[in-house]
Design an enzyme around this catalytic site. Sequence first.
Site, PDB file in Angstrom:
ATOM      1  N   HIS A   1       0.949  -1.580   0.173  1.00 49.66           N
ATOM      2  CA  HIS A   1      -0.472  -0.290  -0.188  1.00 49.66           C
ATOM      3  C   HIS A   1       0.836   0.967  -0.278  1.00 49.66           C
ATOM      4  CE1 HIS A   1       1.010   0.705   3.988  1.00 49.66           C
ATOM      5  NE2 HIS A   1       1.226  -0.508   4.257  1.00 49.66           N
TER       6      HIS A   1
ATOM      7  N   ARG B   1      -5.689   1.669   4.381  1.00 49.33           N
ATOM      8  CA  ARG B   1      -4.542   2.480   3.763  1.00 49.33           C
ATOM      9  C   ARG B   1      -4.046   0.695   2.389  1.00 49.33           C
ATOM     10  NH1 ARG B   1      -3.495  -0.070   8.610  1.00 49.33           N
ATOM     11  NH2 ARG B   1      -1.607  -1.412   8.134  1.00 49.33           N
TER      12      ARG B   1
ATOM     13  N   GLU C   1      -1.842  -6.946   7.695  1.00 48.58           N
ATOM     14  CA  GLU C   1      -0.977  -6.925   8.058  1.00 48.58           C
ATOM     15  C   GLU C   1      -0.850  -7.720   9.489  1.00 48.58           C
ATOM     16  OE1 GLU C   1       2.074  -7.357   8.048  1.00 48.58           O
ATOM     17  OE2 GLU C   1       2.628  -4.857   7.713  1.00 48.58           O
TER      18      GLU C   1
ATOM     19  N   HIS D   1       0.333  -5.410   2.837  1.00 49.86           N
ATOM     20  CA  HIS D   1       1.042  -4.869   3.861  1.00 49.86           C
ATOM     21  C   HIS D   1       2.772  -5.814   3.874  1.00 49.86           C
ATOM     22  CE1 HIS D   1      -2.233  -3.619   5.629  1.00 49.86           C
ATOM     23  NE2 HIS D   1      -3.324  -4.171   4.692  1.00 49.86           N
TER      24      HIS D   1
END
Length: 226
Positions: free
Chosen positions: A21, A70, A94, A163
Amino acid sequence: MPTRMSGFPAGDTRRLVLVRHGRTAWNLAKRAQGHTDVPLDEVGHAQAAAMAPFVAALRPSRLWTSDLLRASQTAAYIGAAAGLAVEPDARLREYSVGARSGMTRAEFAQRFPREYAAWLAEDETLLPPGAESTADVLARMVPALRQCVAALGAGEVGVVVTHGACMRAAMLELVELPQSADAAFATMGNCTWTTLQESTFGGRLRVAAYNEGVPAHDFASGDEVG
């Protein structure tokens, strides 16, 4: 500058493009994000807008994303450029960093000195309260990514927006490398991408390209857990 590894002809094999991201304010401040839902900052939106046409040029047929903001904001730029619907999957999140969320490294060391020392030693027997281990992350990430590959037809490309830390751990597992090989791979920059490709259709995945980025852009890495 991004690290590049040479690829090989696609043929009928499938490719999975893993995109990190764009930047957030917490990336800039080097605060651990984990599952905290931090949006892209102004630079992150610019990074995603610049990256999206390059990933869209790979002509992907499917687009998946972590459900965290994100990642989903970054994926929206790719979806618009490629004409694809964005498919969220919470398994692509994540690492949860538990009580460490929002802390800089110095704050982590001060608040949880024993856990910080264990983190430096790559010892997951002592984690901050509520944090996930690598085994926890792989238990959700790897099946999700394998399903993404399985959903592709011969010669097709799929894109996954996720992530940095969870992506690298899952990549190592998918290409059958030990987690100790992590040190051989640079931290991926925001809005850079890594391509995994089958050796033969339905065969072992290989790293065809790593940490690729938009030419003439230096998309510096943020925090390790982002």
